[in-house]
Scaffold this motif. Structure first.
Motif, short mmCIF file in Angstrom:
data_model
loop_
_atom_site.label_atom_id
_atom_site.label_comp_id
_atom_site.label_asym_id
_atom_site.label_seq_id
_atom_site.Cartn_x
_atom_site.Cartn_y
_atom_site.Cartn_z
N GLY A 35 -18.00 18.53 14.76
CA GLY A 35 -18.90 17.54 15.35
C GLY A 35 -20.00 17.09 14.41
N SER A 36 -20.27 17.87 13.36
CA SER A 36 -21.34 17.50 12.43
C SER A 36 -20.82 16.66 11.26
N PHE A 37 -19.52 16.57 11.09
CA PHE A 37 -18.96 15.79 9.99
C PHE A 37 -18.93 14.31 10.35
N ARG A 38 -19.43 13.48 9.47
CA ARG A 38 -19.48 12.04 9.72
C ARG A 38 -18.75 11.22 8.65
N SER A 39 -18.45 11.85 7.51
CA SER A 39 -17.84 11.09 6.41
C SER A 39 -16.84 11.96 5.65
N TYR A 40 -16.00 11.30 4.87
CA TYR A 40 -14.99 11.99 4.07
C TYR A 40 -14.71 11.20 2.81
N ASN A 41 -14.09 11.87 1.86
CA ASN A 41 -13.59 11.21 0.66
C ASN A 41 -12.30 11.88 0.24
N TRP A 42 -11.51 11.16 -0.52
CA TRP A 42 -10.25 11.69 -1.04
C TRP A 42 -10.51 12.45 -2.33
N ILE A 43 -9.86 13.58 -2.48
CA ILE A 43 -9.93 14.34 -3.73
C ILE A 43 -8.94 13.69 -4.68
N THR A 44 -9.38 13.35 -5.88
CA THR A 44 -8.49 12.76 -6.86
C THR A 44 -8.21 13.76 -7.95
N SER A 45 -7.07 13.61 -8.57
CA SER A 45 -6.63 14.52 -9.61
C SER A 45 -6.81 13.88 -10.98
N ASP A 46 -7.24 14.67 -11.94
CA ASP A 46 -7.37 14.16 -13.31
C ASP A 46 -6.02 13.87 -13.94
N SER A 47 -4.97 14.51 -13.42
CA SER A 47 -3.64 14.33 -14.00
C SER A 47 -2.99 13.02 -13.59
N GLY A 48 -3.60 12.30 -12.68
CA GLY A 48 -3.04 11.03 -12.26
C GLY A 48 -1.93 11.18 -11.23
N SER A 49 -1.76 12.36 -10.66
CA SER A 49 -0.67 12.59 -9.71
C SER A 49 -0.90 11.86 -8.39
N ASP A 50 -2.11 11.36 -8.15
CA ASP A 50 -2.38 10.65 -6.91
C ASP A 50 -1.60 9.34 -6.84
N ALA A 51 -1.12 8.86 -7.99
CA ALA A 51 -0.36 7.62 -8.01
C ALA A 51 0.95 7.76 -7.25
N VAL A 52 1.40 9.01 -7.06
CA VAL A 52 2.65 9.21 -6.33
C VAL A 52 2.47 9.20 -4.82
N MET A 53 1.25 9.32 -4.36
CA MET A 53 1.00 9.31 -2.92
C MET A 53 1.17 7.89 -2.40
N ALA A 82 -3.85 15.19 0.17
CA ALA A 82 -2.51 15.15 0.79
C ALA A 82 -1.47 15.34 -0.30
N HIS A 83 -0.38 16.00 0.05
CA HIS A 83 0.70 16.28 -0.90
C HIS A 83 2.04 16.04 -0.21
N VAL A 84 2.98 15.53 -0.98
CA VAL A 84 4.32 15.24 -0.47
C VAL A 84 5.34 15.96 -1.35
N THR A 85 6.31 16.60 -0.72
CA THR A 85 7.40 17.23 -1.46
C THR A 85 8.73 16.87 -0.80
N ARG A 86 9.81 16.97 -1.56
CA ARG A 86 11.13 16.73 -0.99
C ARG A 86 12.15 17.64 -1.67
N VAL A 87 13.20 18.00 -0.93
CA VAL A 87 14.29 18.81 -1.46
C VAL A 87 15.62 18.25 -0.96
N GLN A 88 16.64 18.42 -1.76
CA GLN A 88 17.99 18.01 -1.39
C GLN A 88 18.66 19.18 -0.66
N GLY A 89 19.51 18.86 0.30
CA GLY A 89 20.26 19.88 1.02
C GLY A 89 21.65 19.40 1.38
N GLN A 90 22.48 20.33 1.81
CA GLN A 90 23.84 20.01 2.23
C GLN A 90 24.19 20.80 3.48
N THR A 91 24.95 20.17 4.36
CA THR A 91 25.51 20.82 5.53
C THR A 91 27.02 20.78 5.38
#
Length: 180
Positions: A35-53, A82-91
């Motif tokens: 209830g006390s939080f009123r604002s936010y910001n995104w954490i950015t990475s120095d490695s430039g990995s945010d470009a994939v989001m 935020a982070h996104v990952t993916r994996v391949q699978g088979q049935t």
């Protein structure tokens, strides 16, 4: 440049995993004063990995946090990542036909040959993880994840992302404490 575009497309496709079969989990620090939080910001990475989001994920999270009364600023009360990952699978699917197939080894089958057919279904499973940290104490205050199998149809990606984000932020902020 092409690699970056491909990464963005793959990350967006991954988020479709959060469609109808998505598993959504959230956890939070019960001591955090949402209830006390009123604002936010995104954490950015120095490695430039945010470009994939994918921008649709960032915009979707922004919309849900702003609906809770939070404002995006340069240095907010809460840091968001935020982070996104993916994996391949088979049935593997087996189909057996013919009466004698399973019983011939016992000597009671019909003597007719049975047939076994196998098919393989390839799929991608994706996961989206959103973390929030109290800017003052640097402690984790909230985590949400959505994961599941991606739909085959790329045109359904944005709808799947929005649906997953709706489910992820359904009870946010925890305890109904809104900063509005």
């Amino acid at each position: 440049m092409i690699g970056r575009i491909l990464a963005v497309v793959l990350a967006a496709t991954l988020l479709a995993a959060c469609a109808s079969t998505a598993t959504v989990k959230t956890d939070f620090d019960p001591k955090a004063q949402f209830g006390s939080f009123r604002s936010y910001n995104w954490i950015t990475s120095d490695s430039g990995s945010d470009a994939v989001m994918p921008q649709s994920v960032v915009a979707g999270i922004d919309a849900r946090l702003q609906a809770a009364g939070w404002k995006r600023v340069a240095e907010g009360d809460v840091h968001v990542a935020a982070h996104v990952t993916r994996v391949q699978g088979q049935t593997f699917n087996n189909f057996y036909s013919g009466i004698g197939h399973d019983l011939n080894w016992l000597g009671i089958g019909s003597g007719w040959p049975g047939y076994a057919t196998m098919s393989v279904d390839n799929y991608e499973k994706g996961t989206l993880v959103v973390d929030m940290f109290d800017a003052r104490t640097k402690r984790a205050i909230w985590r949400g994840s959505a994961s599941g199998v991606l739909p085959d149809d790329p045109s359904r990606v944005n709808a799947a992302v929005q649906s997953a984000l709706d489910r992820l932020f359904a009870g946010f902020p925890p305890g109904g404490a809104s900063a509005r």
